[in-house]
Design a protein around this motif. Structure first.
Motif, mmCIF file in Angstrom:
data_model
loop_
_atom_site.group_PDB
_atom_site.id
_atom_site.type_symbol
_atom_site.label_atom_id
_atom_site.label_comp_id
_atom_site.label_asym_id
_atom_site.label_seq_id
_atom_site.Cartn_x
_atom_site.Cartn_y
_atom_site.Cartn_z
ATOM 1 N N ARG A 1 -16.122 -10.227 17.405
ATOM 2 C CA ARG A 1 -17.548 -10.292 17.112
ATOM 3 C C ARG A 1 -18.051 -9.067 16.363
ATOM 4 O O ARG A 1 -18.931 -8.350 16.818
ATOM 5 C CB ARG A 1 -18.350 -10.521 18.386
ATOM 6 N N ALA B 1 -23.356 -19.937 10.027
ATOM 7 C CA ALA B 1 -22.953 -18.731 10.756
ATOM 8 C C ALA B 1 -22.615 -19.046 12.207
ATOM 9 O O ALA B 1 -21.899 -18.290 12.854
ATOM 10 C CB ALA B 1 -24.068 -17.694 10.685
ATOM 11 N N GLN B 2 -23.132 -20.147 12.739
ATOM 12 C CA GLN B 2 -22.829 -20.509 14.134
ATOM 13 C C GLN B 2 -21.652 -21.476 14.191
ATOM 14 O O GLN B 2 -21.490 -22.232 15.146
ATOM 15 C CB GLN B 2 -24.077 -21.126 14.774
ATOM 16 N N ALA C 1 -19.706 -8.537 12.815
ATOM 17 C CA ALA C 1 -20.255 -9.274 11.670
ATOM 18 C C ALA C 1 -20.573 -8.286 10.564
ATOM 19 O O ALA C 1 -20.703 -7.087 10.814
ATOM 20 C CB ALA C 1 -21.506 -10.028 12.070
ATOM 21 N N THR D 1 -24.097 -15.005 14.155
ATOM 22 C CA THR D 1 -22.764 -15.125 14.718
ATOM 23 C C THR D 1 -22.715 -14.498 16.116
ATOM 24 O O THR D 1 -21.685 -14.540 16.774
ATOM 25 C CB THR D 1 -21.703 -14.437 13.831
ATOM 26 N N LEU E 1 -17.927 -14.682 8.491
ATOM 27 C CA LEU E 1 -18.688 -15.331 9.570
ATOM 28 C C LEU E 1 -17.766 -15.955 10.606
ATOM 29 O O LEU E 1 -18.215 -16.697 11.474
ATOM 30 C CB LEU E 1 -19.601 -16.415 8.985
#
Lengths: 307, 308, 509
Positions: free
Chosen positions: B113, B136-137, B115, B205, C369
């Motif tokens: 994680r 982004a998700q 970004a 994210t 991402l």
């Protein structure tokens, strides 16, 4: 061993032809970043032009010397093929320059289909076998008729000599003249070159013309060596020449020649020692392997991913 | 004690990156504190973006360790043990540790994680602002859509997940003041809006560390101000640490808790904004003079000039 | 009048100069290839057949066309005037060249040509009189309406396609409608399906695939071999063919997907060619050039389309006719194509579909991402390949015979042209392009009436691919981004507004 030597000579002959075509691909890719899909068909058209002019000279005007005839054929083929290539660039590619990336590629594929069918319609679908000329053969090893003789024909000598001479002239033009400088400038940055007063359109046109001239020499030599041509003879040599350009490192002119010679050798040796059925598969496999494992080729510059 | 010493989220240790003969980053070590805004500054060509690319996995560093403690504390002994195993990740008693130098880029974003944004904005120009934030998700949504199978069947749990994702995107759009432009293509937004949208996209994210590469470049003073408050908001309201490359000193000094200075690929200063501001090495690097003594002389001259 | 103005060439002079140049180029282009035809004589020696008038015709036509297009401003005027002028030239030709002048036809062409030219001049005058139109109307409002319109067109078109074979059958009877349902229905729908399948790879994920025909071949040979060797039924083979093709897609995808742009295109091209070469040379498996014949034909869920007692016609108590099978094939390919379409449309609105489009827009941003770009590309490749394989199995069951000649590079090029011409990513655009490209070339088969003009030796079929190639070039120059370039967003907050094509990227790989 003798057989291998013989194949080596045959391979270099074929490779010279591929190398000449490959330069056209590599230069166009270098300068406007497109794969000129129709280049193989321009080569095919040039072969037809050469055949027609040759027949016209020998039958209609009955030129006595075969060498003079060949020279005239080559010059005429160069000029007339250049007109084709110029017109193709002007009509099918220039309006698309700088637009959507796929558009020129599709346009080029369309052009390739058009040229192939244009020649089919105007010249008929059948093979055109030319009467064999310049059949003299020199024995480098062994006696005439012997199984292990190694020979080189005068055609093969002409092909290699013509390739070497033309490449020297061409090399001089690209390296030493203002035209070559303009080409390299457009290759680096088209917009900047235009701002600095380089006539981009003309430079690109000339690139296409030079590519076509070399392809037409290849066409004439191809006709001389193999003596037969058909309307769909552009595609496979075109793909092989492109493979040569990629193998040598696309954008690199010495690379294109080197790649051409290598592809010619590989093809001939493959057909002789492995399988002639799969000789085209060999070229395509090389294309795949080179692109995957060394995309910058033998003499190309590696590309670094910009983040 | 500073947070980057007591509770570092990322420890950059002896990091080097060579391109052929060129050494872009040379044996750099520093720490990024959890919850801090850490600024990475230095003259052009100092190797800041290269360092960023190493942290986010776009380049494989030639040498060095990037120990990232997403949660908890990275205990020195355990990090060393993990280094020896050759694994990428360990869930230890002391926390969740990732060896970023061993991970491919997309996994750094998805698992550790981390970004990032880019110096030259890399939005999906042909997709709308909303779509950018939903892409982004991706990983969470991919899971919720049952790798597309549940999604194709349109089961309720997927529809709920999709609604939640759109709601999150909408909330971020509202936060950066772009809710009214949600359905416009990202490429059609003004430059400053694109910068903020890229940051919002990175935030979608759910990052533990947000890396921003020159977010204020090309912004006017008003937009820089908005950016600074956005970054402070991210730091204060989210559990996100920020690492930022920035040239705009007004932004850097205003918002950062910790400043790290690179010059010619090497670390030349590391400390609080006040400490760095007065560090003669930094002044020398920025003024382009060869040593600190000369720099002090120049600074003194400037001071005298301005007092006149 | 001052000196400078007098020296400046007039419009007519400029046009004449440009036209002369174009004419000269045309003459040079046509000189050897068109003027002299190489033919083998009785003794198999090559001789030249002279056809100088053709060069004259080509040169004159180009001269006139270029002159008109440079002297006229309005594009409608240009088109009409050029068509009219060429028609007039043709009329003159009809008077001069044939042994017996064809006066009636010449008069007809002359009259219609003159009418066209007159119409062109009318447009030109009107165009000059009209005030300049304001440039760049606001884009956003317009596109939102067109995207709704496009959906409506889609629904109407679907209704038309469903009714198409039945209406034809009622109108023309079983004999007359066979050709129209087969050549214009089934044939076009195969390409619609292939186009939609490739659209996933090229249009959505932005991966340029020039060897798509390989998967089509895998599907066709999978069905042919499974059905002839193991006697499996079509309905079992169909999914197997799809799975096999998808498997090959993944197998191929692994090594090639890290390539970008034209390189990917060329590797896929090479792969497609290798597949054809293998199909030709691996005689033990594929029977080489001779191909696989007597592939079991499609049955109506077990009822064969034969005149036998247990056949489809007998069971339903209707008279036997081969048209039943054709109509069944029509609806079969329609259903397959619609499945492709629905799956694609739905996937576009799922994370995987958005990831494909994001990949096309910017791969590096995708990776930043956390999108696993390799998997994303592979799914696109595998899905595209699967639909290609399904279409291939259908092709085999329709033809009953396959050989490597059906799977050449030309097929890949045609399918890719359909996708690009349709507007990458637009489902309806791809369908329209398939109708135009495939239907258009089929119509060229109907040009036998031209024999009246050019004599019985004239074979319009020859010109099919010539015109096809030319059309590809012209359409690209005319619309480089395809017929429908507006991208429709996959989700929206307040209103769905189309994204102008100029913003949408075309992918790097």
């Amino acid at each position: 061993m003798e057989n291998f030597l013989q194949q080596l000579i045959n391979g270099l002959t074929l490779g010279s032809i591929y190398g000449l075509i490959a330069i056209g691909y590599t230069m166009v890719f270098g300068i406007i970043g497109m794969v000129n899909f129709a280049h193989g068909d321009v080569f095919m058209v040039s072969t037809f032009i050469a055949l027609i002019i040759f027949l016209a000279l020998t039958t209609l005007f009955s030129i006595p010397s075969i060498y003079i005839a060949l020279f005239l054929v080559m010059v005429a083929a160069m000029i007339l093929t250049s007109v084709w290539s110029w017109a193709i660039e002007r009509l099918a590619y220039r309006p698309l320059r700088g637009s959507f990336r796929l558009a020129p590629l599709i346009s080029a594929i369309g052009m390739s289909i058009f040229l192939m069918n244009f020649v089919q319609v105007t010249q008929g679908p059948r093979n055109k076998p030319m009467p064999p000329i310049l059949e003299h053969v020199f024995y480098l090893y062994g006696q005439p008729g012997a199984a292990n003789a190694v020979t080189i024909s005068s055609r093969q000598i002409i092909i290699m000599a013509a390739t070497a001479i033309l490449l020297t002239i061409f090399w001089y033009v690209v390296q030493k003249t203002a035209l070559g400088r303009a080409q390299r400038a457009v290759e680096q940055d088209r917009k900047m070159a235009a701002l600095l007063g380089v006539n981009v359109n003309r430079t690109v046109s000339i690139t296409f013309i030079i590519g076509a001239m070399l392809a037409s020499v290849a066409g004439t030599l191809y006709l001389l060596q193999y003596g037969v041509v058909r309307f769909d003879d552009g595609f496979i040599p075109g793909v092989k020449a492109f493979t040569a350009a990629v193998l040598g490192g696309i954008g690199s002119i010495p690379g294109a020649v080197l790649g051409g010679l290598l592809i010619g050798l590989i093809e001939v040796l493959w057909a002789a020692y492995v399988s002639s059925d799969y000789k085209n598969a060999a070229a395509f496999s090389i294309l795949i392997i080179v692109l995957i494992f060394m995309p910058s080729g033998l003499l190309g510059r590696p590309e670094v991913e910009k983040v | 004690m500073n947070r980057w010493m007591t509770d570092p989220i990322l420890r950059v240790e002896h990091l080097s990156m060579r391109f052929g003969g060129l050494i872009a980053v040379n044996d750099v070590s520093f720490s990024v504190g959890r919850g801090d805004i850490t600024a990475l500054i230095g003259p052009n060509g100092a190797g800041k973006t290269t360092l960023f690319n190493c942290i986010t996995g776009f380049y494989k560093p030639t040498q060095g360790r990037l120990a990232f403690a997403r949660e908890g504390r990275a205990d020195e002994r355990e990090v060393r043990a993990l280094t020896r195993t050759g694994k990428r990740h360990a869930r230890l008693a002391s926390g969740d540790i990732y060896m970023l130098e061993r991970m491919p880029d997309f996994e750094i974003a998805a698992k550790a994680r981390v970004a990032r944004t880019f110096q030259n904005i890399r939005l999906f120009a042909g997709m709308t602002a909303l779509e950018n934030l939903v892409v982004a998700q991706h990983n969470a949504l991919m899971h919720a859509s049952g790798w597309s199978i549940l999604g194709l069947l349109s089961v309720p749990s997927w529809r709920r997940a999709e609604t939640a994702a759109i709601e999150m995107a909408r909330a971020w759009l509202a936060r950066i003041g772009l809710e009214h432009r949600a359905d416009d293509p990202a490429g059609a937004l003004p430059y400053g809006d694109q910068r903020r949208l890229e940051i919002a996209r990175a935030m979608c994210t759910g990052p533990a560390l947000l890396c921003l590469d020159e977010p204020a470049a090309g912004l006017n003073p008003r937009e820089s101000g908005e950016l600074a408050s956005l970054l402070r908001l991210i730091r204060d309201e989210h559990v996100t640490s920020i690492l930022i490359i920035e040239h705009d000193m007004s932004v850097v000094m205003k918002i950062s808790d910790h400043v790290v200075v690179l010059d010619y690929g090497a670390l030349i200063s590391d400390g609080t904004p006040d400490y760095v501001r007065n560090d003669p090495n930094v002044i020398a690097a920025y003024l382009g003079v060869s040593d600190a003594a000369e720099a002090e002389q120049v600074v003194a001259e400037i001071a005298r000039e301005s007092h006149k | 009048m001052d000196v400078a103005a007098a020296k400046r060439p007039t419009r007519v002079q400029t046009a004449l100069r440009e036209a002369s140049f174009a004419g000269l180029i045309a003459a040079l282009l046509s000189f050897p290839i068109l003027a002299l035809r190489v033919e083998a004589d009785m003794n198999n020696r090559l001789v030249l057949e002279e056809r100088w008038p053709l060069v004259g015709v080509a040169t004159l036509s180009i001269f006139v066309a270029r002159f008109l297009s440079s002297i006229l401003d309005d594009w409608r005027a240009r088109a009409l005037a050029i068509a009219g002028a060429l028609s007039n030239l043709f009329a003159i030709g009809l008077m001069i060249f044939p042994d017996r002048p064809q006066i009636g036809l010449a008069l007809w062409f002359g009259a219609s040509g003159s009418t066209l030219m007159a119409a062109g001049l009318y447009f030109e005058r009107e165009g000059r009189a009209a005030p300049e139109r304001p440039i760049a109307a606001p884009q956003v409002a317009k596109t939102s309406r067109t995207s709704g319109l496009i959906n409506l067109v889609g629904i109407v078109a679907l209704g038309f396609v469903i009714a198409y074979p039945l209406v034809l059958l009622a109108w023309l009877g079983p004999q007359g409608s066979l050709k129209w349902i087969n050549n214009y229905g089934v044939q076009i729908l195969i390409y619609v399906m292939l186009g939609w399948g490739l659209n996933i790879v090229v249009g959505l994920a932005g991966l340029l695939d020039l060897g798509y025909v390989a998967f089509y071949a895998v599907g066709a040979y999978a069905y042919a071999l499974l059905a002839t060797t193991f006697g499996l039924s079509f309905w079992i083979c169909l999914p197997l063919a799809g799975i096999l093709a998808a498997f090959w897609g993944i197998l191929l995808g692994f090594p090639v997907l890290r390539l970008r742009g034209d390189y990917l295109a060329l590797v896929t091209l090479a792969f497609g060619e290798i597949v054809t070469i293998v199909l030709t040379n691996w005689v033990d498996l594929t029977n080489g050039e001779a191909g696989i014949s007597s592939i079991p034909r499609v049955s109506f869920f077990g009822l064969p389309f034969t005149a036998a007692d247990d056949g489809f016609a007998a069971t339903f108590g209707i008279a036997f006719s081969p048209i039943h099978r054709t109509i069944f094939l029509f609806y079969l390919i329609l259903v397959l194509a619609l499945i492709t379409n629905v799956v694609t449309i739905r996937l576009r609105r799922l994370p995987i579909g958005r990831a494909w489009e994001a990949l096309r827009e910017d791969e590096i941003a995708c990776r930043s991402l956390g999108v696993n770009t390799t998997n994303t590309k592979l799914t696109a490749f595998a899905l595209g390949a699967m639909f290609g394989g399904l279409a291939g199995a259908f092709f085999a069951v329709r033809q009953g015979f396959i050989n490597p000649n059906s799977f050449t590079f030309m097929e890949s090029a045609t399918i890719l042209a359909i996708v690009v011409l349709g507007g990458m990513g637009s489902q309806i655009g791809v369908a329209l392009a398939a109708v135009a490209m495939v239907g258009g070339t089929e119509i060229l088969r109907e040009l036998d009436f031209l024999k009246v003009l050019f004599g019985n030796d004239f074979d319009p079929n020859q010109y099919r691919m010539l015109i096809f190639g030319l059309a590809m070039v012209v359409m690209m120059v005319w619309k480089p981004r395809g017929l429908i370039s507006t991208r429709e967003p996959s989700i929206f907050l307040k209103e769905r507004r189309g994204v102008a094509g100029s913003l949408v990227k075309e992918g790097h790989g």
